[in-house]
Motif scaffolding. Sequence first.
Motif, PDB file in Angstrom:
ATOM      1  N   THR A   1      48.343  54.512  64.028  1.00  0.00           N
ATOM      2  CA  THR A   1      47.231  53.713  64.522  1.00  0.00           C
ATOM      3  C   THR A   1      47.582  52.241  64.669  1.00  0.00           C
ATOM      4  O   THR A   1      46.947  51.519  65.438  1.00  0.00           O
ATOM      5  N   ALA A   2      48.568  51.777  63.916  1.00  0.00           N
ATOM      6  CA  ALA A   2      48.923  50.356  63.938  1.00  0.00           C
ATOM      7  C   ALA A   2      49.979  50.021  64.979  1.00  0.00           C
ATOM      8  O   ALA A   2      50.184  48.846  65.298  1.00  0.00           O
ATOM      9  N   VAL A   3      50.646  51.023  65.522  1.00  0.00           N
ATOM     10  CA  VAL A   3      51.802  50.777  66.400  1.00  0.00           C
ATOM     11  C   VAL A   3      51.419  49.996  67.654  1.00  0.00           C
ATOM     12  O   VAL A   3      52.069  49.010  68.004  1.00  0.00           O
ATOM     13  N   LYS A   4      50.374  50.420  68.339  1.00  0.00           N
ATOM     14  CA  LYS A   4      49.995  49.738  69.584  1.00  0.00           C
ATOM     15  C   LYS A   4      49.533  48.306  69.337  1.00  0.00           C
ATOM     16  O   LYS A   4      50.013  47.383  70.017  1.00  0.00           O
ATOM     17  N   PRO A   5      48.615  48.040  68.381  1.00  0.00           N
ATOM     18  CA  PRO A   5      48.209  46.649  68.146  1.00  0.00           C
ATOM     19  C   PRO A   5      49.387  45.741  67.791  1.00  0.00           C
ATOM     20  O   PRO A   5      49.449  44.595  68.240  1.00  0.00           O
TER      21      PRO A   5
ATOM     22  N   GLY B   1      37.086  46.508  61.475  1.00  0.00           N
ATOM     23  CA  GLY B   1      37.896  47.707  61.583  1.00  0.00           C
ATOM     24  C   GLY B   1      37.183  48.970  61.130  1.00  0.00           C
ATOM     25  O   GLY B   1      36.041  48.939  60.661  1.00  0.00           O
ATOM     26  N   PHE B   2      37.861  50.085  61.304  1.00  0.00           N
ATOM     27  CA  PHE B   2      37.319  51.398  60.981  1.00  0.00           C
ATOM     28  C   PHE B   2      36.850  51.482  59.529  1.00  0.00           C
ATOM     29  O   PHE B   2      35.727  51.916  59.242  1.00  0.00           O
TER      30      PHE B   2
ATOM     31  N   VAL C   1      40.688  53.237  67.465  1.00  0.00           N
ATOM     32  CA  VAL C   1      42.016  53.821  67.697  1.00  0.00           C
ATOM     33  C   VAL C   1      42.202  54.199  69.156  1.00  0.00           C
ATOM     34  O   VAL C   1      43.291  54.039  69.722  1.00  0.00           O
ATOM     35  N   GLY C   2      41.142  54.705  69.787  1.00  0.00           N
ATOM     36  CA  GLY C   2      41.204  55.009  71.202  1.00  0.00           C
ATOM     37  C   GLY C   2      41.466  56.460  71.537  1.00  0.00           C
ATOM     38  O   GLY C   2      41.298  56.865  72.685  1.00  0.00           O
ATOM     39  N   ASP C   3      41.850  57.260  70.578  1.00  0.00           N
ATOM     40  CA  ASP C   3      42.123  58.673  70.819  1.00  0.00           C
ATOM     41  C   ASP C   3      40.990  59.528  70.253  1.00  0.00           C
ATOM     42  O   ASP C   3      40.127  59.049  69.536  1.00  0.00           O
ATOM     43  N   THR C   4      41.039  60.826  70.588  1.00  0.00           N
ATOM     44  CA  THR C   4      40.105  61.767  69.978  1.00  0.00           C
ATOM     45  C   THR C   4      40.361  61.816  68.484  1.00  0.00           C
ATOM     46  O   THR C   4      41.511  61.878  68.031  1.00  0.00           O
ATOM     47  N   ALA C   5      39.312  61.784  67.710  1.00  0.00           N
ATOM     48  CA  ALA C   5      39.456  61.783  66.261  1.00  0.00           C
ATOM     49  C   ALA C   5      40.118  63.076  65.787  1.00  0.00           C
ATOM     50  O   ALA C   5      39.753  64.166  66.235  1.00  0.00           O
ATOM     51  N   PRO C   6      41.108  62.983  64.916  1.00  0.00           N
ATOM     52  CA  PRO C   6      41.794  64.189  64.442  1.00  0.00           C
ATOM     53  C   PRO C   6      40.905  65.065  63.567  1.00  0.00           C
ATOM     54  O   PRO C   6      40.000  64.572  62.895  1.00  0.00           O
TER      55      PRO C   6
ATOM     56  N   TRP D   1      36.327  56.253  65.525  1.00  0.00           N
ATOM     57  CA  TRP D   1      37.748  56.483  65.790  1.00  0.00           C
ATOM     58  C   TRP D   1      38.092  56.090  67.224  1.00  0.00           C
ATOM     59  O   TRP D   1      39.103  55.442  67.480  1.00  0.00           O
ATOM     60  N   GLN D   2      37.250  56.479  68.159  1.00  0.00           N
ATOM     61  CA  GLN D   2      37.500  56.117  69.556  1.00  0.00           C
ATOM     62  C   GLN D   2      37.378  54.610  69.765  1.00  0.00           C
ATOM     63  O   GLN D   2      38.113  54.019  70.553  1.00  0.00           O
ATOM     64  N   LYS D   3      36.464  53.979  69.046  1.00  0.00           N
ATOM     65  CA  LYS D   3      36.269  52.534  69.172  1.00  0.00           C
ATOM     66  C   LYS D   3      37.505  51.767  68.710  1.00  0.00           C
ATOM     67  O   LYS D   3      37.939  50.818  69.379  1.00  0.00           O
TER      68      LYS D   3
END
Length: 268
Positions: A193-197, A57-58, A254-259, A250-252
């Motif tokens: 970040t945990a919602v989709k998994p 993980g991150f 979480v998948g979104d642009t890093a905040p 972050w992209q690896k």
Amino acid sequence: MKLLKVAAMAAVMAGLAAPQAFADKLDDVINNGVLRCAVVLDFPPIGYRDANNEPAGFDVEYCNDMAAALEVDAEIVPVTWAERLPAIVTNRADVVFGGTSDSLARAKTVGFSIPYAIYFAQAVVGKDSGIESLEDMKGKRVAAAVGTVPEQEWMKIAEEWGESNLYQGYQSENEVFLAVAQGKADAGITTNTAVKPVSDQYESIVPGPRMPWTTDYTSVAAPRKDVSWLNYINLFITHQVRSGRYEELWQKYVGDTAPELRIPGVMY
């Protein structure tokens, strides 16, 4: 004899006046050849165990990157949410990469770096719970992990609604998710970040509403009095951003642009 006494006294005074050299945490880590990172491993995709039961993980990658920068080995120390600060206080770990909010109350116990990740709180809910908004959570059984900001913030809402008795506290987020999946709780509060998994893992769980409290700026925790160690951690975080590694990880995971990590009006 008098001259000897004078000379001895002068030597003592000179010793007291000389600057004392003390090793700090940075020296300790380098000399020990290992960086001990406390990481919460039930916080996918930020911290979890992979198919081979290895930490991933991150946060795990951040630990590995910092160890590489220090030219030492990385050691992952698995902790629960409630164990994060005690891991520093009892010297079980040198740092905590664990989504730790930099609250002023916690800062009395441990030191905090500049933010290294940003989250917001969101619920995961039972597929048939009927929960689509915050108001829909009234009268529902809500769960969160013990010792977390989501627990603390939700209890304020529950007390305002007179529903503290409906709250369920669990030692880990995995237990929270399982409670929702099994229908023991109607909703569980986690991070975006945990919602989709989690919703991908459990057919009976779907994404729920975002929580109303503020964005969660999280920092690396370390010994409170070790300023030089905290300075090094801050520099490490800035190098992660400047090199593009923060965005890459972050992209690896979480998948979104890093905040954006900078807070408007604040210098860092």
